[in-house]
Enzyme design. Structure first.
Site, PDB file in Angstrom:
ATOM      1  N   HIS A  47      18.166  50.484  46.549  1.00 34.31           N
ATOM      2  CA  HIS A  47      17.039  49.584  44.854  1.00 34.31           C
ATOM      3  C   HIS A  47      17.917  50.956  44.039  1.00 34.31           C
ATOM      4  CE1 HIS A  47      14.164  47.563  47.490  1.00 34.31           C
ATOM      5  NE2 HIS A  47      14.250  48.547  48.138  1.00 34.31           N
ATOM      6  N   SER A  54      -4.537  51.023  55.642  1.00 35.56           N
ATOM      7  CA  SER A  54      -3.714  50.980  56.579  1.00 35.56           C
ATOM      8  C   SER A  54      -2.892  51.568  57.431  1.00 35.56           C
ATOM      9  CB  SER A  54      -2.122  50.740  55.936  1.00 35.56           C
ATOM     10  OG  SER A  54      -1.873  49.202  54.134  1.00 35.56           O
TER      11      SER A  54
END
Lengths: 600, 198, 131
Positions: free
Chosen positions: A303, A170
């Site tokens: 989170h 990526s």
């Protein structure tokens, strides 16, 4: 080599396997990403079906706990890294040069390399199922469960090595694309004339470039903890499991924007075309996308609200998370503004694009709910979060991708996907998706935790679980409809014109599919919607000069070789270091060959 | 990378820069995050080790200063190499490249010596959080230096071929220079934050 | 100084070998000052602050002058700044999030001084797991 001489020849070179293995053509690489990504989408969907079948009734016996843990971990990893990201990369690869008026990306061989490294990482990660068990600590692999002591098998080592390879792929792709967008636009294509899809992908590239290194460090630390006697995450030795969570989420939160922004870009392309109106509020859309990305780096600890953070961090991260709703809302209103007053054509691509707005908004609303720490203390680790995730990722990312598939299918293949089957696909997918994931809001609020492989009968969860499972099978059916549509369509002869939808962006100025060299003549861009401007001002397509010779970069096997070397490097870390050494040798050799081979 | 990719036909470089230079600068931005995370880890674990040795027990500041100086000198020879490449002075370029490579190797030698000495004094990856975070941080920096040495050597060997580095030679040397200087400035940060600051 | 001899080099750097020598001497001197300061009696806070400022100065000089950023297209500066600023921000945020609290593993105690062992310690790579 391809030449053009007055007419528009279809590229009919003999495509052998070797052509594909050595290609540096962005369209072929895009096709490979697309096919591979979709195959893994099916695999991850199958994993989801197993999960749902297990949970259909209380105390299910379809899979045991260990296998269940592997399934939900791999379902997430596969969907995120092997399906959604490659599908986005597929569209971007195919269309980036076309939409900016270039003939290829900045570094064609690097482009090929990123695909081969991706494939290696994908195969390595997936192969874990047959080599001692897939990773089973969730896609987030929290410490100390991830330590060797508590996860003694090799699953988590496959996780580390697999993600390191995928991250490298990526990163390489993102660097390549960023340079391309910044430096290879056609004359007149200023940054504020770029299609919104390109802007969103540019933002995605920077998100990846800046966030991947952080998880790389975390993965290295986990690898060292598991294999080289460090104690980064072991509390009894002075380590801190929360460090893993921070480093992981500094990457993984921007990652979720990586997953959604491409689909937002696709929808921003599709809506104007089938409303026959320019996109409402282009500048606001661009700035909102950038704002989402920048803010996306400032919210990661949402989170972690239930990990015992201090009050001040909780407040800060809660505020920044809620702030992201603002640019997101701007986008939603601008999409609606695009539709308002338009002359709307309701084909399948449009159905998917419009439902994206609705479904993503539902997901966004549940997200804003758990941006509040006290509310999150109830919702964290419950099915309410699962509902949120799937509304934004399925109702958002996947639905947006399908919109793009139907929209761009003629350009990609020269054929139109059947509209009747498309509508059947759409309605069954829409119904299936809501049937599967809406009840999860209720399950979460009534206390059902995530990541449990069974539940007892007297907790009141049976009905909604059964509904969700039925919905999952309806979803599976809808994907089947799409596959039938795809295969029957591909057996027809290509007959699509250049611009069947009368769309404004440059990719529609080529044939369907485009010739190997993309543009006969590099276009000059006069407006944000170039083809609409030319149409409305009577500007003809440019004359193709006689004797035009377009030089294309020659194919190369070094990207393939280097991809193989990096796979070997990873395999060696999991088995014998001798293989890693061999992998390094192959990589170094490939770099030399690559640097020295002629490109003209 | 030897490439004419940027020079296809009448291609327009909209930002007007060399593709490969832009690639390297964006890559270096990415590397800021990589080393930033490693340095963050080191700082987070500062003072958290449960056993000795601690930094004050093993650091030899004069020795590390010497290796820092060597790396600084190699940055100097690197700019000379770029200057030589850009002003048609290939002998100057080659000599300066060689000096830079030697500087890098000497620095690595210092690192290996330091690692061995620390291990002999009881500091390993497993000893404590200082050992873990120190060796991973400086180990990866050293790996970057090693890759840089290989990269520089490739450019040097390339320049010794019949056609040298080709017409883009100056750019190739400039790009490896960017990488090498970056590795140096990361060391500037590490030297201060890890070794000097108490 | 001399204008660039190569036509294709669009950026002419006004720096020549003599300027580079001066810059290098300057950097070396700053390093010596840092070294001297680290041996001085300054308390930790001010010492750290001065060292950080001096290193930042060296950092900027190398990036702007050795890496030519000052003389190149603005886009390079923008790209590098993205990484530098974000990396610094995340570093500061992480340090703030982990700022020591008294309930950590050490419990605020000091470690006893090191005893010196004669026998050499084994090498630190545990490769058993890999074979």
């Amino acid at each position: 080599m391809a030449t053009a001489a007055g007419t528009f020849p279809q590229a009919h070179e003999e495509s052998t396997i070797w052509t594909w293995l050595t290609t540096v053509d962005h369209k072929k690489i895009g096709a490979m990403y697309g096919v591979t990504g979709f195959a893994f989408f099916l695999l991850a969907g199958f994993e989801a079906l197993l999960i749902r079948t297990q949970l259909a009734v209380p105390n299910g016996t379809v899979v045991d706990a260990e296998r269940f843990n592997q399934l939900f971990s791999m379902h997430a990893l596969t969907m995120i890294f092997l399906a959604i990201m490659p599908l986005g990369a597929s569209f971007f690869n195919f269309f980036l040069p076309l939409m900016i008026g270039a003939r290829d990306v900045a570094f064609p061989r690097l482009n090929a390399l990123s695909y081969w490294v991706f494939l290696g990482g994908a195969l390595l990660l997936t192969s874990s199922f047959v080599f001692g068990g897939a990773p089973d600590g969730g896609w987030f692999a929290y410490a100390p469960l991830s330590a060797e002591e508590f996860s003694p098998g090799t699953g988590l080592d496959f996780y580390v090595v697999g993600l390191l390879l995928l991250g490298t792929s990526s990163l390489i792709a993102s660097l390549n694309f960023a340079v391309t967008v910044i430096n290879m636009r056609a004359p007149g294509m200023s940054m504020m004339r770029l299609p919104v899809f390109i802007w969103m992908m540019l933002v995605v590239n920077f998100l990846l470039i800046l966030s991947l290194p952080v998880i790389t460090v975390a993965l290295i630390q986990l690898l060292f903890d598991r294999n080289f006697t460090t104690n980064f995450f072991t509390p009894s030795e002075g380590g801190d499991p929360i460090l893993w969570q921070h480093l992981f989420w500094v990457f993984a939160h921007p990652e979720v924007y990586v997953l959604i922004l491409p689909s937002m870009g696709i929808v921003s392309e599709v809506l104007p075309v089938f409303a026959k109106k320019p996109l409402f509020g282009y500048s606001a859309m661009v700035f909102a996308g950038v704002a989402i990305a920048v803010l996306g780096f400032a919210v990661w600890s949402h989170h972690m609200f239930t990990t015992g953070l201090d009050t001040v961090p909780q407040i800060v991260f809660s505020a920044s998370t809620m702030a992201i709703a603002v640019p997101t809302g701007i986008k939603i209103f601008n999409w609606m503004g695009t539709l308002y007053g338009g002359s709307i054509q309701f084909n399948t691509a449009m159905y998917f694009a419009v439902s994206f707005i609705a479904l993503f908004t539902i997901g966004g609303l549940s997200g804003v709910m758990h941006a509040s720490p006290p509310v999150d203390s109830q919702q964290q680790d419950s099915y309410f979060i699962v509902a949120h995730i799937h509304y934004v990722l399925f109702g958002g990312a996947i639905v947006g991708i399908f919109s793009g598939i139907y929209y761009w299918f003629p350009k990609l293949t020269g054929r139109f996907l059947d509209e009747t089957m498309g509508k059947v696909h759409f309605w069954t997918m829409f119904i299936g998706m809501n049937l599967t994931f809406f009840p999860m809001h209720f399950l979460g609020l009534s206390g059902m935790p995530r990541r449990i492989y069974t539940y007892d009968a007297d907790l009141g969860w049976e009905t909604w679980n059964m509904v969700a499972t039925i919905g999952a099978y309806v979803l599976a059916f809808s994907v089947l409809v799409f596959l039938v549509n795809f295969f029957t369509t591909m057996r027809k002869a290509p007959d699509a014109p250049d611009n069947p939808w009368d769309a404004p962006t440059l990719e529609w100025a080529t044939t369907s599919p485009p010739p190997e060299h993309d543009f006969d003549v590099i276009p000059v861009v006069r407006d944000r919607d170039p083809l609409w401007y030319d149409r409305d001002n009577g500007i003809e397509k440019p004359e193709v000069p006689a004797g035009l010779h377009i030089h294309l970069p020659p194919p190369s096997y070094f990207p393939l070789l280097m991809g193989g070397g990096s796979l070997l490097l990873g395999v060696g870390v999991l088995s014998h270091l001798a293989l890693t050494a061999l992998g390094v040798v192959i990589i170094v050799y490939s770099v030399w060959g690559w640097a020295l081979e002629p490109t003209d | 990378m030897a490439a004419a990719e940027a020079a296809h036909g009448e291609h327009h470089a909209s930002a007007g820069v060399d593709n490969r230079m832009l690639l390297m600068w964006i890559f270096l931005a990415s590397e800021c995050l990589f080393f930033g995370s490693l340095i963050s880890t080191y700082l987070i674990f500062k003072g958290e080790s449960l056993v000795r040795p601690l930094p004050e027990d093993v650091f030899d500041i004069p020795l590390t200063s010497a290796s820092t100086f060597v790396l600084l000198m190699s940055s100097f020879t690197m700019v000379l190499a770029v200057y030589g490449a850009q002003h048609a002075r290939p002998q100057m370029m080659k000599a300066a490249l060689l000096a830079t490579i030697i500087g890098g190797l000497v620095f690595l030698g210092f690192q290996v010596f330091e690692f061995k000495t620390f291990a002999d004094e009881g500091l390993t990856l497993s000893t404590n959080q200082f050992g873990a975070s120190f060796f991973v941080l400086t180990g990866f920096h050293g790996t970057h230096v090693g890759v840089g040495v290989l990269y520089l050597s490739s450019i040097l060997f390339g320049s010794m071929r019949r056609n040298g580095l080709g017409k883009d030679g100056g750019t190739h040397v400039e790009i490896v220079g960017l990488y090498w200087h970056f590795v140096d400035i990361v060391w500037i940060v590490i030297f201060t934050v890890v070794y000097l600051i108490p | 100084m001399a204008t660039d001899a190569h036509a294709e080099q669009s950026h002419g750097s006004p720096l020549g070998p003599r300027e580079y020598i001066y810059i290098t001497i300057g950097l070396a001197l700053v390093t010596l000052v840092e070294l001297a300061l680290s041996y001085s009696d300054l308390s930790a806070g001010p010492l750290a602050a001065i060292l950080i400022v001096l290193s930042a100065a060296k950092f900027i000089v190398v990036v702007a002058l050795f890496m030519h950023l000052k003389f190149e297209s603005r886009i390079f500066t923008q790209m590098f700044m993205f990484g530098l600023l974000l990396g610094s921000a995340i570093l500061l945020a992480l340090i703030a999030l982990f700022w020591n609290d008294p309930s950590d593993a050490l419990g605020g105690k000091e470690l006893p001084p090191l005893e010196h062992h004669d026998e050499a310690h084994q090498l630190f790579l545990d490769t058993e797991r890999l074979v």
